[in-house]
Design a protein around this motif. Sequence first.
Motif, PDB file in Angstrom:
ATOM      1  N   ALA A   1     -42.050  81.843  12.549  1.00 17.12           N
ATOM      2  CA  ALA A   1     -41.989  81.002  11.348  1.00 17.12           C
ATOM      3  C   ALA A   1     -40.568  81.010  10.803  1.00 17.12           C
ATOM      4  CB  ALA A   1     -42.966  81.494  10.290  1.00 17.12           C
ATOM      5  N   PHE A   2     -40.285  80.004   9.982  1.00 18.58           N
ATOM      6  CA  PHE A   2     -39.062  79.968   9.190  1.00 18.58           C
ATOM      7  C   PHE A   2     -39.440  80.034   7.717  1.00 18.58           C
ATOM      8  CE2 PHE A   2     -37.612  77.762  13.051  1.00 18.58           C
ATOM      9  CZ  PHE A   2     -36.430  78.436  13.298  1.00 18.58           C
TER      10      PHE A   2
ATOM     11  N   SER B   1     -42.112  76.726   6.744  1.00 19.05           N
ATOM     12  CA  SER B   1     -42.034  75.756   7.844  1.00 19.05           C
ATOM     13  C   SER B   1     -43.440  75.227   8.107  1.00 19.05           C
ATOM     14  CB  SER B   1     -41.456  76.415   9.096  1.00 19.05           C
ATOM     15  OG  SER B   1     -42.138  77.624   9.400  1.00 19.05           O
ATOM     16  N   ALA B   2     -43.681  73.970   7.699  1.00 20.55           N
ATOM     17  CA  ALA B   2     -45.046  73.431   7.726  1.00 20.55           C
ATOM     18  C   ALA B   2     -45.297  72.524   8.918  1.00 20.55           C
ATOM     19  CB  ALA B   2     -45.319  72.661   6.434  1.00 20.55           C
TER      20      ALA B   2
ATOM     21  N   LEU C   1     -39.940  70.463   8.895  1.00 25.34           N
ATOM     22  CA  LEU C   1     -40.239  70.040   7.525  1.00 25.34           C
ATOM     23  C   LEU C   1     -40.662  71.261   6.724  1.00 25.34           C
ATOM     24  CD1 LEU C   1     -42.257  66.769   8.256  1.00 25.34           C
ATOM     25  CD2 LEU C   1     -39.807  67.016   7.779  1.00 25.34           C
ATOM     26  N   PHE C   2     -39.916  71.543   5.676  1.00 27.73           N
ATOM     27  CA  PHE C   2     -40.203  72.677   4.801  1.00 27.73           C
ATOM     28  C   PHE C   2     -40.883  72.166   3.529  1.00 27.73           C
ATOM     29  CE2 PHE C   2     -36.822  74.238   7.499  1.00 27.73           C
ATOM     30  CZ  PHE C   2     -37.173  75.557   7.732  1.00 27.73           C
ATOM     31  N   TYR C   3     -42.094  72.653   3.285  1.00 24.90           N
ATOM     32  CA  TYR C   3     -42.847  72.282   2.095  1.00 24.90           C
ATOM     33  C   TYR C   3     -42.822  73.440   1.105  1.00 24.90           C
ATOM     34  CZ  TYR C   3     -44.895  68.572   5.034  1.00 24.90           C
ATOM     35  OH  TYR C   3     -45.094  67.500   5.871  1.00 24.90           O
ATOM     36  N   ALA C   4     -42.921  73.095  -0.174  1.00 30.62           N
ATOM     37  CA  ALA C   4     -42.969  74.119  -1.212  1.00 30.62           C
ATOM     38  C   ALA C   4     -44.262  74.929  -1.093  1.00 30.62           C
ATOM     39  CB  ALA C   4     -42.886  73.471  -2.588  1.00 30.62           C
ATOM     40  N   ARG C   5     -44.153  76.227  -1.285  1.00 32.04           N
ATOM     41  CA  ARG C   5     -45.343  77.063  -1.278  1.00 32.04           C
ATOM     42  C   ARG C   5     -46.240  76.714  -2.468  1.00 32.04           C
ATOM     43  NH1 ARG C   5     -43.743  83.245   0.102  1.00 32.04           N
ATOM     44  NH2 ARG C   5     -45.369  83.456  -1.484  1.00 32.04           N
ATOM     45  N   ARG C   6     -47.535  76.825  -2.273  1.00 36.24           N
ATOM     46  CA  ARG C   6     -48.473  76.436  -3.328  1.00 36.24           C
ATOM     47  C   ARG C   6     -48.461  77.400  -4.508  1.00 36.24           C
ATOM     48  NH1 ARG C   6     -52.983  75.056   0.979  1.00 36.24           N
ATOM     49  NH2 ARG C   6     -52.428  72.898   1.457  1.00 36.24           N
ATOM     50  N   ASP C   7     -48.000  78.629  -4.275  1.00 37.00           N
ATOM     51  CA  ASP C   7     -47.961  79.591  -5.374  1.00 37.00           C
ATOM     52  C   ASP C   7     -46.651  79.537  -6.151  1.00 37.00           C
ATOM     53  OD1 ASP C   7     -46.389  80.577  -3.355  1.00 37.00           O
ATOM     54  OD2 ASP C   7     -47.126  82.629  -3.469  1.00 37.00           O
TER      55      ASP C   7
ATOM     56  N   PHE D   1     -28.823  77.626  -0.102  1.00 38.96           N
ATOM     57  CA  PHE D   1     -29.962  77.773   0.808  1.00 38.96           C
ATOM     58  C   PHE D   1     -29.887  79.127   1.508  1.00 38.96           C
ATOM     59  CE2 PHE D   1     -29.478  73.330   0.126  1.00 38.96           C
ATOM     60  CZ  PHE D   1     -30.733  72.752   0.294  1.00 38.96           C
ATOM     61  N   ARG D   2     -31.060  79.684   1.746  1.00 38.03           N
ATOM     62  CA  ARG D   2     -31.171  80.935   2.508  1.00 38.03           C
ATOM     63  C   ARG D   2     -32.325  80.763   3.497  1.00 38.03           C
ATOM     64  NH1 ARG D   2     -33.723  86.085   2.217  1.00 38.03           N
ATOM     65  NH2 ARG D   2     -32.318  87.814   2.768  1.00 38.03           N
ATOM     66  N   LEU D   3     -31.988  80.713   4.783  1.00 37.11           N
ATOM     67  CA  LEU D   3     -32.973  80.458   5.833  1.00 37.11           C
ATOM     68  C   LEU D   3     -33.219  81.743   6.625  1.00 37.11           C
ATOM     69  CD1 LEU D   3     -34.645  78.310   7.456  1.00 37.11           C
ATOM     70  CD2 LEU D   3     -32.620  78.078   8.913  1.00 37.11           C
ATOM     71  N   SER D   4     -34.496  82.141   6.698  1.00 38.54           N
ATOM     72  CA  SER D   4     -34.877  83.333   7.458  1.00 38.54           C
ATOM     73  C   SER D   4     -35.733  82.918   8.648  1.00 38.54           C
ATOM     74  CB  SER D   4     -35.656  84.320   6.583  1.00 38.54           C
ATOM     75  OG  SER D   4     -34.879  84.734   5.469  1.00 38.54           O
ATOM     76  N   MET D   5     -35.534  83.600   9.768  1.00 40.59           N
ATOM     77  CA  MET D   5     -36.286  83.324  10.986  1.00 40.59           C
ATOM     78  C   MET D   5     -37.123  84.550  11.338  1.00 40.59           C
ATOM     79  SD  MET D   5     -34.844  81.930  14.669  1.00 40.59           S
ATOM     80  CE  MET D   5     -33.543  83.172  14.740  1.00 40.59           C
ATOM     81  N   ARG D   6     -38.447  84.374  11.378  1.00 36.17           N
ATOM     82  CA  ARG D   6     -39.357  85.460  11.748  1.00 36.17           C
ATOM     83  C   ARG D   6     -39.649  85.376  13.241  1.00 36.17           C
ATOM     84  NH1 ARG D   6     -37.869  88.312   7.797  1.00 36.17           N
ATOM     85  NH2 ARG D   6     -38.391  87.466   5.733  1.00 36.17           N
ATOM     86  N   THR D   7     -39.423  86.477  13.942  1.00 35.85           N
ATOM     87  CA  THR D   7     -39.561  86.468  15.393  1.00 35.85           C
ATOM     88  C   THR D   7     -40.587  87.499  15.852  1.00 35.85           C
ATOM     89  OG1 THR D   7     -37.753  88.058  15.663  1.00 35.85           O
ATOM     90  CG2 THR D   7     -37.179  85.726  15.677  1.00 35.85           C
TER      91      THR D   7
END
Length: 227
Positions: free
Chosen positions: A93-94, A111-112, A146-152, A167-173
């Motif tokens: 995920a991003f 990342s949606a 496409l990055f969507y706002a979190r619902r919370d 901006f701060r972009l994190s990549m989960r691997t």
Amino acid sequence: MGIFRRGGSAAGDAAQHAALYGEGGRLTAIVSAFALLFSAYSVWETSLRRPDLRVFVPAVIQYSSPYQNSNFEVFEIPLTISNVGARTGAVLAFELEVTNPRRKETKRFYSAELGRWTMTNANSGNFRHFAPLALPGKSSLTESVLFYARRDETVMQVANEQGAYEFRLSMRTAIPEDLGVLDRLWTREPAPIAFAMEMPEIDHRVFQEGTLALNAKDWQPSQGTAP
């Protein structure tokens, strides 16, 4: 006297031969050691090196805020991910954080989906759901995420005015397990990428159909690497 000279000459020849043989043996050992090291390095680079994922952000991204009275905002960021390691790596995920430095507000996005944002595509569902991305060793891929706002999120609109945004972009691997404990000791998450984008004057009518372009101040891409 001739006998002693001949004997001395023979002894000298033997000593010289032994010295040359010894130097040749050392040279052979050194060459063999270099060949072994090169072979080991080659195996490491082509087969054993852990996934090494790097992400690149272009100088221009897209933004839209099409719905009133909603915290929904979308950032469309074309990302290139490269795996310079030897083994397959996976992006799970991003995560994106956007900060408005003038209001000191930060909003989180996830990342949606994948695709080009337009209202036509949104209404028809013409996007691909984001799923973990697998990259074989020595490969790369490019996707518009496409990055969507979190619902919370409690921040309604973080990007609602002209100016610069951080901006701060994190990549989960995924952590590879091929080498067991060694992989768990060596593997760390890639470091987040920090970059800034400039938003021009906003005309909300643009969002009825498409997006608004944001650009890096120096018009240069950003990149990040695994530590």
